[in-house]
Design an enzyme around this catalytic site. Sequence first.
Site, PDB file in Angstrom:
ATOM      1  N   ARG A  85     -53.911 -22.261  90.221  1.00  0.00           N
ATOM      2  CA  ARG A  85     -53.216 -21.063  89.733  1.00  0.00           C
ATOM      3  C   ARG A  85     -51.742 -21.378  89.440  1.00  0.00           C
ATOM      4  NH1 ARG A  85     -56.079 -16.203  88.679  1.00  0.00           N
ATOM      5  NH2 ARG A  85     -54.175 -15.112  89.250  1.00  0.00           N
TER       6      ARG A  85
ATOM      7  N   LYS B 115     -60.823 -21.599  78.157  1.00  0.00           N
ATOM      8  CA  LYS B 115     -61.293 -20.491  77.323  1.00  0.00           C
ATOM      9  C   LYS B 115     -61.384 -20.910  75.858  1.00  0.00           C
ATOM     10  CE  LYS B 115     -59.511 -16.920  80.493  1.00  0.00           C
ATOM     11  NZ  LYS B 115     -58.550 -15.782  80.629  1.00  0.00           N
TER      12      LYS B 115
ATOM     13  N   HIS C 190     -59.002 -19.842  82.807  1.00  0.00           N
ATOM     14  CA  HIS C 190     -59.331 -18.973  83.933  1.00  0.00           C
ATOM     15  C   HIS C 190     -59.339 -19.822  85.192  1.00  0.00           C
ATOM     16  CE1 HIS C 190     -61.378 -16.181  86.610  1.00  0.00           C
ATOM     17  NE2 HIS C 190     -62.076 -17.232  87.010  1.00  0.00           N
TER      18      HIS C 190
ATOM     19  N   THR D 233     -50.206 -14.733  84.135  1.00  0.00           N
ATOM     20  CA  THR D 233     -51.304 -14.348  83.235  1.00  0.00           C
ATOM     21  C   THR D 233     -50.911 -14.350  81.758  1.00  0.00           C
ATOM     22  OG1 THR D 233     -52.279 -13.015  84.995  1.00  0.00           O
ATOM     23  CG2 THR D 233     -52.992 -12.531  82.743  1.00  0.00           C
TER      24      THR D 233
ATOM     25  N   GLU E  80     -67.898 -16.967  91.644  1.00  0.00           N
ATOM     26  CA  GLU E  80     -67.812 -17.445  90.263  1.00  0.00           C
ATOM     27  C   GLU E  80     -68.508 -18.796  90.083  1.00  0.00           C
ATOM     28  OE1 GLU E  80     -63.527 -15.201  89.428  1.00  0.00           O
ATOM     29  OE2 GLU E  80     -63.629 -17.387  89.379  1.00  0.00           O
TER      30      GLU E  80
ATOM     31  N   PHE F 106     -58.216  -3.458  78.506  1.00  0.00           N
ATOM     32  CA  PHE F 106     -58.398  -4.720  77.782  1.00  0.00           C
ATOM     33  C   PHE F 106     -59.799  -5.299  77.958  1.00  0.00           C
ATOM     34  CE2 PHE F 106     -56.502  -5.776  81.948  1.00  0.00           C
ATOM     35  CZ  PHE F 106     -57.397  -6.711  82.442  1.00  0.00           C
TER      36      PHE F 106
ATOM     37  N   TYR G  53     -66.550 -10.719  84.706  1.00  0.00           N
ATOM     38  CA  TYR G  53     -65.370  -9.850  84.618  1.00  0.00           C
ATOM     39  C   TYR G  53     -65.647  -8.424  85.079  1.00  0.00           C
ATOM     40  CZ  TYR G  53     -62.568 -13.512  82.414  1.00  0.00           C
ATOM     41  OH  TYR G  53     -61.846 -14.666  82.178  1.00  0.00           O
TER      42      TYR G  53
END
Length: 153
Positions: free
Chosen positions: A85, A9, A115, A91, A126, A57, A49
């Site tokens: 992950r 990101k 992400h 998160t 994705e 958010f 998203y």
Amino acid sequence: MQRTLIILKPDTIQRRLIGRVIQRFEDKGLIVAGMKLMRIARELAERHYAPHKSKPFYPGLIEYITSGPVVVMVLAGDRSIDIARMLMGKTFGYEAAPGTIRGDFGASRSYNLVHGSDSPESAETEIALYFSPDELLDYVPDASRWVFVPNDV
Ligand code: IDP
Ligand code: MG
């Protein structure tokens, strides 16, 4: 081999952590099947998203992910979705365990560096948002046979 979509990101790029973050995925043995530097357009961010559209958010998330360049990657390997992950951590940076990417570099709810797809279904969706099939290379480095074991029961 299973594929997953990873995005470094805007905070990762701005903080000059690209190399250190990619290193963690490489160290684990995941294979880079595709990679590009890009700026995510608002429309693409909204598609990515969409599952979060109703969340408080969401507007901030769209601002964040479109605020600067990102590195988008497809990583391959057996169980790559779960492995990525685990390497990312929880998160929110302040909850993520030390040793994870978010645990070592993140401290907020909003800016969490990476992400990663969370299921085979989301990975497929994705990956198609960011890559055409010809941008993904299907190869197995020689060293991968010392990482991934066929019939690994
Ligand atoms: P994940 O990235 O760990 O899968 P998700 O719940 O899918 O987490 O949320 C997607 C992204 O939205 C997060 O990575 C983070 O950037 C942002 N986000 C999630 N929850 C919050 C929050 O409560 N406040 C601010 N941003 C959030
Ligand atoms: Mg998610």
